[in-house]
Design a protein around this motif. Sequence first.
Motif, short mmCIF file in Angstrom:
data_model
loop_
_atom_site.label_atom_id
_atom_site.label_comp_id
_atom_site.label_asym_id
_atom_site.label_seq_id
_atom_site.Cartn_x
_atom_site.Cartn_y
_atom_site.Cartn_z
N GLY A 105 -0.91 -4.16 3.64
CA GLY A 105 -0.35 -5.49 3.74
C GLY A 105 0.69 -5.82 2.69
N ASP A 106 0.95 -4.92 1.78
CA ASP A 106 1.89 -5.20 0.70
C ASP A 106 3.30 -4.77 1.11
OD1 ASP A 106 3.21 -5.63 -1.64
OD2 ASP A 106 1.94 -4.34 -2.86
N ALA A 123 3.72 -2.94 -10.46
CA ALA A 123 2.82 -3.46 -9.42
C ALA A 123 2.94 -2.62 -8.14
CB ALA A 123 3.15 -4.92 -9.12
N VAL A 124 4.15 -2.22 -7.78
CA VAL A 124 4.36 -1.40 -6.59
C VAL A 124 3.79 0.00 -6.82
CG1 VAL A 124 6.07 -0.40 -5.03
CG2 VAL A 124 6.39 -2.72 -5.91
N TYR A 157 9.56 -0.29 -0.68
CA TYR A 157 10.41 0.26 -1.75
C TYR A 157 9.92 1.63 -2.20
CZ TYR A 157 12.23 -4.46 -1.84
OH TYR A 157 12.79 -5.65 -1.47
N ALA A 158 8.61 1.81 -2.24
CA ALA A 158 8.07 3.12 -2.59
C ALA A 158 8.44 4.14 -1.53
CB ALA A 158 6.55 3.04 -2.75
N GLY A 159 8.33 3.77 -0.26
CA GLY A 159 8.74 4.67 0.83
C GLY A 159 10.22 5.02 0.74
N ARG A 181 -0.17 4.32 -5.66
CA ARG A 181 -0.88 5.46 -6.26
C ARG A 181 -2.02 6.00 -5.41
NH1 ARG A 181 0.61 3.19 -11.28
NH2 ARG A 181 1.88 4.67 -12.43
N PRO A 182 -2.86 5.15 -4.79
CA PRO A 182 -3.94 5.71 -3.96
C PRO A 182 -3.43 6.58 -2.81
CG PRO A 182 -4.36 3.39 -4.39
CD PRO A 182 -2.98 3.70 -4.90
N VAL A 183 -2.28 6.24 -2.26
CA VAL A 183 -1.71 7.04 -1.17
C VAL A 183 -1.19 8.37 -1.70
CG1 VAL A 183 0.08 7.11 0.61
CG2 VAL A 183 -1.06 4.95 0.08
N LEU A 184 -0.61 8.33 -2.89
CA LEU A 184 0.02 9.52 -3.45
C LEU A 184 -0.94 10.41 -4.22
CD1 LEU A 184 3.33 7.95 -4.82
CD2 LEU A 184 2.86 8.84 -2.54
N SER A 185 -2.12 9.89 -4.57
CA SER A 185 -3.02 10.64 -5.45
C SER A 185 -3.39 12.03 -4.96
CB SER A 185 -4.28 9.82 -5.75
OG SER A 185 -5.01 9.59 -4.57
#
Length: 128
Positions: A103-104, A21-22, A109-111, A27-31
């Motif tokens: 907002g998530d 889910a994370v 955690y991804a950062g 993914r859109p930020v990293l794409s």
Amino acid sequence: MQYALTFDSTINRVLATLPEAVAASVRPVLSPFVEPLTIDGLDGPTFLRLPYWVVFPAIILTERRRSALDARSRALLDGILQAQVCLFLSTRLHDDLFDGQRGDPELIYAGDALLLQAVRQYQVLFPR
């Protein structure tokens, strides 16, 4: 003058450590960094959409100049650029959460995972 950059293995390694889910949220930020990039000079479209610290090393390291470097130097410079991308993306995610653009709260955690990847990369490149 062109130079191809690929960050997909580094980004995918980080995504694999995250809950699905994370990973889906980030993914859109990293794409833009998963697709191979071709740096096409100071006046090209890639230059305008990427951070300057990604573009300038790539322009400096055109294939002609890269061929003059030994394999160890090329690997070091490529590794530094990989780590810098992870640091940038980590900071961007944390900033987006702080500013309320995302907002998530799980994206922290991804950062953090990107920050840890950068630290691991630097530890390999510059062992104590």
